[in-house]
Scaffold this motif. Structure first.
Motif, PDB file in Angstrom:
ATOM      1  N   ALA A 155     -71.759 -17.171  23.630  1.00 33.54           N
ATOM      2  CA  ALA A 155     -71.181 -18.468  23.269  1.00 33.54           C
ATOM      3  C   ALA A 155     -71.541 -19.534  24.294  1.00 33.54           C
ATOM      4  O   ALA A 155     -71.741 -20.704  23.946  1.00 33.54           O
ATOM      5  N   GLN A 156     -71.656 -19.136  25.545  1.00 33.19           N
ATOM      6  CA  GLN A 156     -71.914 -20.095  26.617  1.00 33.19           C
ATOM      7  C   GLN A 156     -73.396 -20.414  26.776  1.00 33.19           C
ATOM      8  O   GLN A 156     -73.764 -21.553  27.084  1.00 33.19           O
ATOM      9  N   LEU A 157     -74.274 -19.427  26.560  1.00 30.65           N
ATOM     10  CA  LEU A 157     -75.668 -19.573  26.961  1.00 30.65           C
ATOM     11  C   LEU A 157     -76.672 -19.738  25.823  1.00 30.65           C
ATOM     12  O   LEU A 157     -77.783 -20.206  26.063  1.00 30.65           O
ATOM     13  N   VAL A 162     -80.139 -20.857  17.682  1.00 23.65           N
ATOM     14  CA  VAL A 162     -79.859 -19.432  17.506  1.00 23.65           C
ATOM     15  C   VAL A 162     -78.524 -19.271  16.779  1.00 23.65           C
ATOM     16  O   VAL A 162     -77.526 -19.875  17.157  1.00 23.65           O
ATOM     17  N   ILE A 163     -78.519 -18.464  15.735  1.00 23.12           N
ATOM     18  CA  ILE A 163     -77.280 -18.156  15.007  1.00 23.12           C
ATOM     19  C   ILE A 163     -76.550 -17.075  15.784  1.00 23.12           C
ATOM     20  O   ILE A 163     -77.083 -15.981  15.997  1.00 23.12           O
ATOM     21  N   THR A 164     -75.349 -17.375  16.230  1.00 21.45           N
ATOM     22  CA  THR A 164     -74.618 -16.459  17.110  1.00 21.45           C
ATOM     23  C   THR A 164     -73.429 -15.830  16.398  1.00 21.45           C
ATOM     24  O   THR A 164     -72.661 -16.504  15.712  1.00 21.45           O
ATOM     25  N   ILE A 183     -61.332 -16.558  25.538  1.00 20.74           N
ATOM     26  CA  ILE A 183     -61.660 -16.372  24.121  1.00 20.74           C
ATOM     27  C   ILE A 183     -61.202 -17.576  23.302  1.00 20.74           C
ATOM     28  O   ILE A 183     -61.924 -18.072  22.432  1.00 20.74           O
ATOM     29  N   LYS A 184     -60.006 -18.076  23.598  1.00 21.40           N
ATOM     30  CA  LYS A 184     -59.455 -19.201  22.838  1.00 21.40           C
ATOM     31  C   LYS A 184     -60.379 -20.409  22.860  1.00 21.40           C
ATOM     32  O   LYS A 184     -60.531 -21.091  21.845  1.00 21.40           O
ATOM     33  N   TRP A 185     -60.983 -20.677  24.018  1.00 19.65           N
ATOM     34  CA  TRP A 185     -61.724 -21.922  24.153  1.00 19.65           C
ATOM     35  C   TRP A 185     -63.233 -21.760  24.035  1.00 19.65           C
ATOM     36  O   TRP A 185     -63.936 -22.748  23.814  1.00 19.65           O
ATOM     37  N   ARG A 186     -63.751 -20.538  24.172  1.00 19.90           N
ATOM     38  CA  ARG A 186     -65.202 -20.402  24.120  1.00 19.90           C
ATOM     39  C   ARG A 186     -65.710 -19.835  22.798  1.00 19.90           C
ATOM     40  O   ARG A 186     -66.838 -20.134  22.392  1.00 19.90           O
ATOM     41  N   TYR A 187     -64.897 -19.061  22.100  1.00 17.79           N
ATOM     42  CA  TYR A 187     -65.370 -18.467  20.850  1.00 17.79           C
ATOM     43  C   TYR A 187     -65.665 -19.520  19.787  1.00 17.79           C
ATOM     44  O   TYR A 187     -66.392 -19.252  18.827  1.00 17.79           O
ATOM     45  N   ARG A 188     -65.112 -20.709  19.916  1.00 18.63           N
ATOM     46  CA  ARG A 188     -65.365 -21.760  18.919  1.00 18.63           C
ATOM     47  C   ARG A 188     -66.845 -22.125  18.848  1.00 18.63           C
ATOM     48  O   ARG A 188     -67.305 -22.701  17.859  1.00 18.63           O
ATOM     49  N   ARG A 189     -67.602 -21.822  19.919  1.00 19.27           N
ATOM     50  CA  ARG A 189     -69.032 -22.144  19.924  1.00 19.27           C
ATOM     51  C   ARG A 189     -69.860 -21.157  19.107  1.00 19.27           C
ATOM     52  O   ARG A 189     -71.039 -21.418  18.833  1.00 19.27           O
ATOM     53  N   LEU A 190     -69.286 -20.029  18.750  1.00 16.83           N
ATOM     54  CA  LEU A 190     -70.006 -19.043  17.945  1.00 16.83           C
ATOM     55  C   LEU A 190     -70.132 -19.525  16.500  1.00 16.83           C
ATOM     56  O   LEU A 190     -69.274 -20.245  15.998  1.00 16.83           O
ATOM     57  N   ASP A 191     -71.194 -19.091  15.838  1.00  8.42           N
ATOM     58  CA  ASP A 191     -71.308 -19.370  14.405  1.00  8.42           C
ATOM     59  C   ASP A 191     -70.319 -18.529  13.619  1.00  8.42           C
ATOM     60  O   ASP A 191     -69.767 -18.991  12.622  1.00  8.42           O
ATOM     61  N   ALA A 192     -70.100 -17.302  14.050  1.00 10.48           N
ATOM     62  CA  ALA A 192     -69.176 -16.419  13.331  1.00 10.48           C
ATOM     63  C   ALA A 192     -68.528 -15.446  14.301  1.00 10.48           C
ATOM     64  O   ALA A 192     -69.128 -15.052  15.303  1.00 10.48           O
ATOM     65  N   LEU A 193     -67.315 -15.081  13.983  1.00 11.07           N
ATOM     66  CA  LEU A 193     -66.612 -14.010  14.677  1.00 11.07           C
ATOM     67  C   LEU A 193     -66.212 -12.991  13.634  1.00 11.07           C
ATOM     68  O   LEU A 193     -65.566 -13.330  12.636  1.00 11.07           O
ATOM     69  N   VAL A 194     -66.609 -11.743  13.851  1.00 11.48           N
ATOM     70  CA  VAL A 194     -66.359 -10.675  12.889  1.00 11.48           C
ATOM     71  C   VAL A 194     -65.414  -9.656  13.509  1.00 11.48           C
ATOM     72  O   VAL A 194     -65.694  -9.102  14.571  1.00 11.48           O
ATOM     73  N   THR A 195     -64.297  -9.423  12.841  1.00 16.41           N
ATOM     74  CA  THR A 195     -63.353  -8.392  13.275  1.00 16.41           C
ATOM     75  C   THR A 195     -63.474  -7.184  12.349  1.00 16.41           C
ATOM     76  O   THR A 195     -64.031  -7.277  11.250  1.00 16.41           O
ATOM     77  N   LEU A 196     -62.909  -6.077  12.793  1.00 14.79           N
ATOM     78  CA  LEU A 196     -62.967  -4.850  12.001  1.00 14.79           C
ATOM     79  C   LEU A 196     -61.735  -4.673  11.120  1.00 14.79           C
ATOM     80  O   LEU A 196     -61.786  -3.935  10.138  1.00 14.79           O
ATOM     81  N   THR A 197     -60.632  -5.328  11.486  1.00 12.81           N
ATOM     82  CA  THR A 197     -59.389  -5.132  10.747  1.00 12.81           C
ATOM     83  C   THR A 197     -58.803  -6.459  10.290  1.00 12.81           C
ATOM     84  O   THR A 197     -59.037  -7.510  10.894  1.00 12.81           O
TER      85      THR A 197
END
Length: 448
Positions: A155-157, A162-164, A183-197
């Motif tokens: 997310a930072q680099l 690039v699709i992250t 996590i609260k403030w940096r995950y927003r930069r990701l294109d997607a977050l995938v959880t298992l549950t």
């Protein structure tokens, strides 16, 4: 001084953003042709590694897939590898280079990976350098990370083209508070977050102030396994996992004292390795369970060992999405599991395809195992239900979800994404949101 430091940081951020913009001018357009997956130790053993290999094999049908391992600490992979999947290692610790820079930086702690990351001790300033160089070398394609520290680094680099994707294998609520704040403030930069549950997806929806473009839940798939379905006639219970405290094998051995007293002809086999192995071996001796509880070590052929058993036991107090349950279901075993709040609770329907032990005590675990041992019809009914459940986690069914996610993320990048219209609802239907909280919109977000 503080004001000067703030100005310095602000200037560095502007330079960094300007560098990114210049890189984008000459970068190819976003693409999903190549998929790179970051792992800590690809040649090790563990559920995350096995599931990543499984996913990589599926994606390799249509994509160029490379697994990028931070560490190389074994000459050969523990799990079978699809020949279509490429491997890259950033820090070879078996045959390390004689680079004096490596020797110096390897002695210094990591600055990229947070100290609260459970694998922090595996990283150092040399791995930081290699990881940063690799991430910054990518100007297109998909970059997926598979643990919190690596998700934060991506997310930072990662460069803008690039699709992250961040993939979470552990529950948000089990993370240390400082980690959750990052996590609260940096995950927003990701294109997607995938959880298992679903439970973890719900936690992220409620916790993240600003969210990635896509929040989704995609479970793991049942991996291919050798051998056939269990005949359920072996007087063997099996447990599989890394021998750490969180897996609760010490509790399982304590519970087995009660089981062995009632059914001395049954054997418990715990497959795996790890820092608790010697303690567990000593516990078996002290409890007088030699010959009744076995520690055969790790196995790369889980399917063959599951086929030889009749009952699978999961004694972890906390789990993300335990692959061992899926593997046991795929082999038609009767499952007994602690009612962990995320993975097992979602994967198992109590009394249908397994037994959920609640409250989670050693005595209740022993009681549930004994119940399955003594009631053959229950054992066979649970095993049949487990086989049916395993079909819903077929690799192609789960793989299609990944295909859809990659297609959507690419469409969002190139401006062709069209948000699906919500299906019309029956006016007489209840507006209640149901057990999973507010209904999700098409992009996995809860409506405002």
């Amino acid at each position: 001084m503080r004001a000067l430091a703030r100005k310095g940081k602000s200037a560095m951020r502007r330079l960094y953003r300007g560098y990114n913009r210049r890189k984008m001018l000459n970068a190819p357009p976003p693409s999903t042709r190549k998929v790179s997956i970051l792992l800590l130790h690809a040649y090790g053993m563990g559920g995350t590694i096995r599931t990543v290999f499984n996913l990589a094999s599926y994606l390799a049908k249509e994509h160029d897939v490379e697994i990028v391992s931070i560490l190389k600490e074994a000459e050969e992979p523990f799990f079978p590898v699809d020949p279509r999947v490429k491997f890259r290692f950033l820090d070879d610790r078996i045959n390390p280079s004689s680079d004096p820079l490596r020797a110096m930086l390897s002695k210094m702690p990591s600055r990229i990976i947070p100290k609260e990351e459970s694998a922090y001790h595996r990283f150092n300033l040399w791995t930081d350098l290699k990881l940063a160089r690799y991430i910054r070398s990518l100007d297109t394609g998909v970059l997926m990370a598979t643990r919190p520290g690596l998700n934060l680094a991506v997310a930072q680099l990662a460069l803008p083209n690039v699709i992250t994707i961040g993939q979470e294998h552990v529950a948000l609520r089990t993370q240390a508070e400082p980690m959750q704040e990052l996590i609260k403030w940096r995950y927003r930069r990701l294109d997607a977050l995938v959880t298992l549950t679903k439970a973890d997806l719900r936690d992220y929806r409620e916790t993240l102030p600003k969210k990635p473009k896509k929040l989704a839940r995609i479970p793991n798939a049942v991996p291919p396994m050798t051998g056939g379905i269990s005949k359920l006639d072996a007087k063997v219970a099996i447990a599989v996992g890394r021998m750490t405290r969180i897996k609760g094998f010490h509790r399982l051995i304590t519970a087995w004292e009660t089981v062995a007293a009632a059914h001395p002809d049954w054997t418990l086999r715990i497959f795996g390795a790890g820092p608790q192995e010697e303690n567990l071996a000593q516990q078996i001796v002290e409890a007088g369970l030699q010959g009744k509880v076995e520690l055969p070590g790790p196995t790369s052929d889980v399917g063959a060992e599951l086929e030889k058993a009749s009952i699978f036991v999961l004694s972890s107090r906390h789990e993300g999405f335990p692959m061992t349950i899926l593997e046991a279901m795929g082999k038609g075993l009767a499952i007994v599991s602690f009612n962990s709040p995320h993975g097992p609770k979602e994967m198992i329907t109590d009394e249908v395809d397994g037994l959920l032990v609640k409250p989670r005590t050693n005595a209740n675990l022993a009681s549930s195992i004994i119940r399955v041992i003594e009631d053959e019809q229950l054992r066979r009914d649970l095993a049949a239900g487990a086989l049916e459940t395993a079909l819903t986690y077929d690799v192609d069914a789960v793989g299609e979800k990944w295909d859809a996610l990659l297609a959507e993320l690419l469409a969002r990048r190139n401006g062709t994404y069209v948000r699906p219209q919500p299906a019309a609802t029956d006016a007489s239907a209840s507006p209640a949101s149901g057990p999973d909280g507010p209904p999700a919109t098409s992009d996995g977000q809860a409506p405002a």
